[in-house]
Design a protein around this motif. Structure first.
Motif, PDB file in Angstrom:
ATOM      1  N   ILE A   1       0.841  -1.208   0.000  1.00 42.03           N
ATOM      2  CA  ILE A   1       0.000   0.000   0.000  1.00 42.03           C
ATOM      3  C   ILE A   1       0.877   1.258   0.000  1.00 42.03           C
ATOM      4  O   ILE A   1       0.632   2.200  -0.763  1.00 42.03           O
ATOM      5  N   ALA A   2       1.919   1.257   0.827  1.00 41.08           N
ATOM      6  CA  ALA A   2       2.823   2.418   0.865  1.00 41.08           C
ATOM      7  C   ALA A   2       3.430   2.654  -0.524  1.00 41.08           C
ATOM      8  O   ALA A   2       3.477   3.785  -1.023  1.00 41.08           O
ATOM      9  N   LEU A   3       3.872   1.574  -1.154  1.00 37.21           N
ATOM     10  CA  LEU A   3       4.498   1.700  -2.474  1.00 37.21           C
ATOM     11  C   LEU A   3       3.509   2.255  -3.504  1.00 37.21           C
ATOM     12  O   LEU A   3       3.835   3.181  -4.266  1.00 37.21           O
ATOM     13  N   LEU A   4       2.297   1.713  -3.505  1.00 38.46           N
ATOM     14  CA  LEU A   4       1.304   2.167  -4.487  1.00 38.46           C
ATOM     15  C   LEU A   4       0.930   3.623  -4.261  1.00 38.46           C
ATOM     16  O   LEU A   4       0.729   4.382  -5.218  1.00 38.46           O
ATOM     17  N   GLU A   5       0.851   4.033  -2.992  1.00 39.82           N
ATOM     18  CA  GLU A   5       0.519   5.436  -2.688  1.00 39.82           C
ATOM     19  C   GLU A   5       1.564   6.364  -3.303  1.00 39.82           C
ATOM     20  O   GLU A   5       1.235   7.343  -3.959  1.00 39.82           O
ATOM     21  N   VAL A   6       2.825   6.012  -3.083  1.00 40.12           N
ATOM     22  CA  VAL A   6       3.892   6.889  -3.581  1.00 40.12           C
ATOM     23  C   VAL A   6       3.998   6.799  -5.108  1.00 40.12           C
ATOM     24  O   VAL A   6       4.197   7.811  -5.784  1.00 40.12           O
ATOM     25  N   MET A   7       3.825   5.613  -5.658  1.00 35.92           N
ATOM     26  CA  MET A   7       3.808   5.501  -7.126  1.00 35.92           C
ATOM     27  C   MET A   7       2.758   6.436  -7.707  1.00 35.92           C
ATOM     28  O   MET A   7       2.997   7.154  -8.679  1.00 35.92           O
TER      29      MET A   7
ATOM     30  N   LYS B   1      -0.957 -12.566  -0.369  1.00 37.04           N
ATOM     31  CA  LYS B   1      -0.658 -12.284  -1.781  1.00 37.04           C
ATOM     32  C   LYS B   1      -1.939 -12.083  -2.584  1.00 37.04           C
ATOM     33  O   LYS B   1      -1.992 -11.254  -3.496  1.00 37.04           O
ATOM     34  N   ARG B   2      -2.973 -12.850  -2.241  1.00 34.75           N
ATOM     35  CA  ARG B   2      -4.233 -12.647  -2.953  1.00 34.75           C
ATOM     36  C   ARG B   2      -4.784 -11.251  -2.651  1.00 34.75           C
ATOM     37  O   ARG B   2      -5.271 -10.550  -3.541  1.00 34.75           O
ATOM     38  N   MET B   3      -4.663 -10.826  -1.387  1.00 39.89           N
ATOM     39  CA  MET B   3      -5.112  -9.469  -1.033  1.00 39.89           C
ATOM     40  C   MET B   3      -4.313  -8.427  -1.810  1.00 39.89           C
ATOM     41  O   MET B   3      -4.861  -7.440  -2.305  1.00 39.89           O
ATOM     42  N   MET B   4      -3.013  -8.655  -1.925  1.00 36.77           N
ATOM     43  CA  MET B   4      -2.160  -7.691  -2.634  1.00 36.77           C
ATOM     44  C   MET B   4      -2.550  -7.615  -4.119  1.00 36.77           C
ATOM     45  O   MET B   4      -2.601  -6.537  -4.706  1.00 36.77           O
ATOM     46  N   GLU B   5      -2.861  -8.774  -4.699  1.00 39.67           N
ATOM     47  CA  GLU B   5      -3.316  -8.771  -6.099  1.00 39.67           C
ATOM     48  C   GLU B   5      -4.579  -7.923  -6.245  1.00 39.67           C
ATOM     49  O   GLU B   5      -4.711  -7.127  -7.173  1.00 39.67           O
ATOM     50  N   LYS B   6      -5.507  -8.128  -5.310  1.00 33.17           N
ATOM     51  CA  LYS B   6      -6.785  -7.391  -5.375  1.00 33.17           C
ATOM     52  C   LYS B   6      -6.552  -5.883  -5.224  1.00 33.17           C
ATOM     53  O   LYS B   6      -7.174  -5.077  -5.907  1.00 33.17           O
ATOM     54  N   ILE B   7      -5.661  -5.520  -4.310  1.00 34.41           N
ATOM     55  CA  ILE B   7      -5.367  -4.091  -4.100  1.00 34.41           C
ATOM     56  C   ILE B   7      -4.844  -3.484  -5.408  1.00 34.41           C
ATOM     57  O   ILE B   7      -5.266  -2.408  -5.832  1.00 34.41           O
ATOM     58  N   ILE B   8      -3.937  -4.202  -6.046  1.00 33.75           N
ATOM     59  CA  ILE B   8      -3.377  -3.695  -7.309  1.00 33.75           C
ATOM     60  C   ILE B   8      -4.489  -3.557  -8.350  1.00 33.75           C
ATOM     61  O   ILE B   8      -4.559  -2.566  -9.087  1.00 33.75           O
ATOM     62  N   GLN B   9      -5.380  -4.546  -8.378  1.00 32.91           N
ATOM     63  CA  GLN B   9      -6.452  -4.487  -9.384  1.00 32.91           C
ATOM     64  C   GLN B   9      -7.397  -3.298  -9.143  1.00 32.91           C
ATOM     65  O   GLN B   9      -7.820  -2.638 -10.088  1.00 32.91           O
ATOM     66  N   TRP B  10      -7.686  -3.003  -7.871  1.00 30.91           N
ATOM     67  CA  TRP B  10      -8.533  -1.832  -7.590  1.00 30.91           C
ATOM     68  C   TRP B  10      -7.791  -0.535  -7.911  1.00 30.91           C
ATOM     69  O   TRP B  10      -8.399   0.454  -8.329  1.00 30.91           O
ATOM     70  N   CYS B  11      -6.476  -0.531  -7.718  1.00 29.64           N
ATOM     71  CA  CYS B  11      -5.694   0.666  -8.083  1.00 29.64           C
ATOM     72  C   CYS B  11      -5.653   0.839  -9.605  1.00 29.64           C
ATOM     73  O   CYS B  11      -5.560   1.951 -10.112  1.00 29.64           O
ATOM     74  N   HIS B  12      -5.735  -0.255 -10.305  1.00 34.92           N
ATOM     75  CA  HIS B  12      -5.840  -0.198 -11.770  1.00 34.92           C
ATOM     76  C   HIS B  12      -7.146   0.500 -12.150  1.00 34.92           C
ATOM     77  O   HIS B  12      -7.159   1.423 -12.964  1.00 34.92           O
ATOM     78  N   THR B  13      -8.230   0.067 -11.502  1.00 36.28           N
ATOM     79  CA  THR B  13      -9.539   0.649 -11.813  1.00 36.28           C
ATOM     80  C   THR B  13      -9.572   2.140 -11.443  1.00 36.28           C
ATOM     81  O   THR B  13     -10.028   2.973 -12.224  1.00 36.28           O
ATOM     82  N   ALA B  14      -9.065   2.461 -10.258  1.00 35.56           N
ATOM     83  CA  ALA B  14      -9.219   3.826  -9.753  1.00 35.56           C
ATOM     84  C   ALA B  14      -8.169   4.787 -10.311  1.00 35.56           C
ATOM     85  O   ALA B  14      -8.490   5.930 -10.639  1.00 35.56           O
ATOM     86  N   TYR B  15      -6.911   4.328 -10.370  1.00 37.15           N
ATOM     87  CA  TYR B  15      -5.825   5.266 -10.719  1.00 37.15           C
ATOM     88  C   TYR B  15      -5.113   4.908 -12.025  1.00 37.15           C
ATOM     89  O   TYR B  15      -4.075   5.474 -12.332  1.00 37.15           O
ATOM     90  N   ASP B  16      -5.647   3.913 -12.709  1.00 40.11           N
ATOM     91  CA  ASP B  16      -5.038   3.490 -13.980  1.00 40.11           C
ATOM     92  C   ASP B  16      -3.607   2.960 -13.819  1.00 40.11           C
ATOM     93  O   ASP B  16      -2.760   3.147 -14.686  1.00 40.11           O
ATOM     94  N   ILE B  17      -3.348   2.361 -12.651  1.00 45.24           N
ATOM     95  CA  ILE B  17      -2.046   1.690 -12.490  1.00 45.24           C
ATOM     96  C   ILE B  17      -2.076   0.424 -13.343  1.00 45.24           C
ATOM     97  O   ILE B  17      -3.017  -0.366 -13.260  1.00 45.24           O
ATOM     98  N   LYS B  18      -1.051   0.266 -14.176  1.00 45.96           N
ATOM     99  CA  LYS B  18      -1.006  -0.909 -15.052  1.00 45.96           C
ATOM    100  C   LYS B  18      -0.155  -1.991 -14.393  1.00 45.96           C
ATOM    101  O   LYS B  18       0.886  -1.686 -13.814  1.00 45.96           O
ATOM    102  N   TYR B  19      -0.620  -3.238 -14.476  1.00 45.86           N
ATOM    103  CA  TYR B  19       0.086  -4.293 -13.752  1.00 45.86           C
ATOM    104  C   TYR B  19       0.193  -5.575 -14.561  1.00 45.86           C
ATOM    105  O   TYR B  19      -0.655  -5.870 -15.402  1.00 45.86           O
ATOM    106  N   VAL B  20       1.257  -6.309 -14.251  1.00 47.62           N
ATOM    107  CA  VAL B  20       1.263  -7.743 -14.547  1.00 47.62           C
ATOM    108  C   VAL B  20       1.523  -8.437 -13.226  1.00 47.62           C
ATOM    109  O   VAL B  20       2.472  -8.104 -12.510  1.00 47.62           O
ATOM    110  N   VAL B  21       0.641  -9.367 -12.892  1.00 49.99           N
ATOM    111  CA  VAL B  21       0.830 -10.217 -11.720  1.00 49.99           C
ATOM    112  C   VAL B  21       1.384 -11.545 -12.222  1.00 49.99           C
ATOM    113  O   VAL B  21       0.796 -12.174 -13.100  1.00 49.99           O
TER     114      VAL B  21
END
Ligand code: UFG
Length: 331
Positions: free
Chosen positions: A98-104, A145-165
């Protein structure tokens, strides 16, 4: 590319760092050295000691360098330990991300390659696991790890963070140049533990359970060479930077070996007898995890080079025999 690798001093992260720098990318590694080793960060990558939860430090790094991509490896990753101390796993793994995604997000760095695991699948009735197989983690590590995947996916929806898991199956082996390899304290992973017998560091192996519903009653895992895994990360990065859709890939060899078969393969390779004792099941262990890697092969064109068990054992053996104390005593 300017690349931040969080957790790049660990076993898996360090192999990705090496391939990234070999491909002429500029790499900064952030690692708190809780389980990693500064010596594992090969030059010319820059190593910075620090915690991913330290947002002030992250902000400093992001303001000095304009990163194109972030790789995330900084996590506790022992199934056994997570069963004993789940809060450690939820705290370190989830809050670090979460800290990393916030700063990203603050610095508009929108591309992340995330290190996930087959442990998200848990006990599944599907013999070959695809990315669409239901995720029902059997231990807090897999759950985190499943929670972390979900967090990344919601950040994709909200902030357009692009990911590969990337969901790794059982990673083993070592870099072929013999400079970096696996060095855990304590070691819990099967292949390095089995190698400790012919290396004279252990007298026998305890097999955790012989009454699973598998070919010989012992657990079955899909072993993937760490060098092939590293290649998958570089392909995933190119894929995202080319503007393709965020997604999840399994990374495995698509072949299952039982714990007993691993021991027999090491016996054959080293020509030494490995005494075995049977113990009770290890809590949190799924009976079988075998990947379908069809998607990553088709979409990324991933072609693993070291698919046989012998090449995994051979590279691990070379690393352990040339570094009997791991990174200790190295410059
Ligand atoms: N095992 C033994 N005896 C030992 C050590 C291991 O019987 O002394 C067995 C385990 O019970 C397990 C198998 O060997 O069934 C492999 O065990 P590892 O500890 O090497 O690996 P795990 O499958 O438990 O977990 C690894 C990584 C996880 C990752 C998972 C993905 O440690 O981070 O693979 O499949 F999530």
């Amino acid at each position: 590319m300017n690349i931040l690798v969080v957790g790049g001093a660990g076993y898996i992260g360090s192999h990705i760092v090496k391939q990234l720098t070999d491909s002429n990318h500029k790499v900064i590694v952030l690692d708190n050295l809780q389980t990693g080793h500064a010596e594992a960060v090969t030059k010319p990558a820059t190593f910075i000691k620090g915690n991913v939860k330290d947002k002030a430090l992250l902000r400093e790094l992001f303001s000095k360098t304009s990163f194109d991509v972030v790789f995330h490896f900084a996590a506790n990753s022992s199934v056994e330990e997570s069963m004993e101390d789940p809060l450690l796993y939820f705290d370190n793994n989830v809050s670090g991300l979460i800290a990393l995604l916030e700063v990203m997000n603050e610095f508009a760095v929108k591309t992340i390659i995330f290190s996930s695991t087959a442990a998200v699948y848990g006990d599944t009735s599907e013999e070959i696991i695809t990315e669409d197989t239901e995720t029902t983690p059997k231990n807090p590590y897999g759950e985190s790890k499943r929670m972390m995947e979900k967090i990344i996916q919601w950040c994709h929806t909200a902030y357009d963070i692009k990911y590969v898991v990337l969901r790794y199956f059982n990673v083993a082996g070592a870099d072929l140049a013999g400079v970096i390899g696996e060095d855990h304290h304590p070691e819990t992973h099967l292949i390095p533990i089995v190698l400790e017998v012919p290396l004279g560091k252990r007298n026998f192996i305890t097999i955790f359970g012989d009454d699973y519903d598998t070919k010989d009653g012992t657990t079955v895992r899909d072993y993937v060479h760490v060098v092939d895994l590293a290649t998958a990360h570089l392909l995933a990065m190119d894929y995202l930077l080319a503007g393709n859709d965020s997604t999840i890939f399994n990374v495995g060899s698509s072949t299952g070996f039982s714990t007993l078969e691993i021991i027999q393969s090491v016996e054959k390779y080293t020509q030494q007898k490995i005494p075995v004792k049977y113990g009770s099941r290890r809590e949190g262990d799924p009976h079988s995890l075998i990947a379908s890697s069809k998607k990553i092969k088709e979409v990324l064109g991933w072609e693993p080079l070291y698919t046989d068990l012998d090449s995994i054992i051979d590279s691990a053996w070379k690393w352990h025999t040339s570094h009997p104390n791991g990174y200790k005593n190295e410059q």
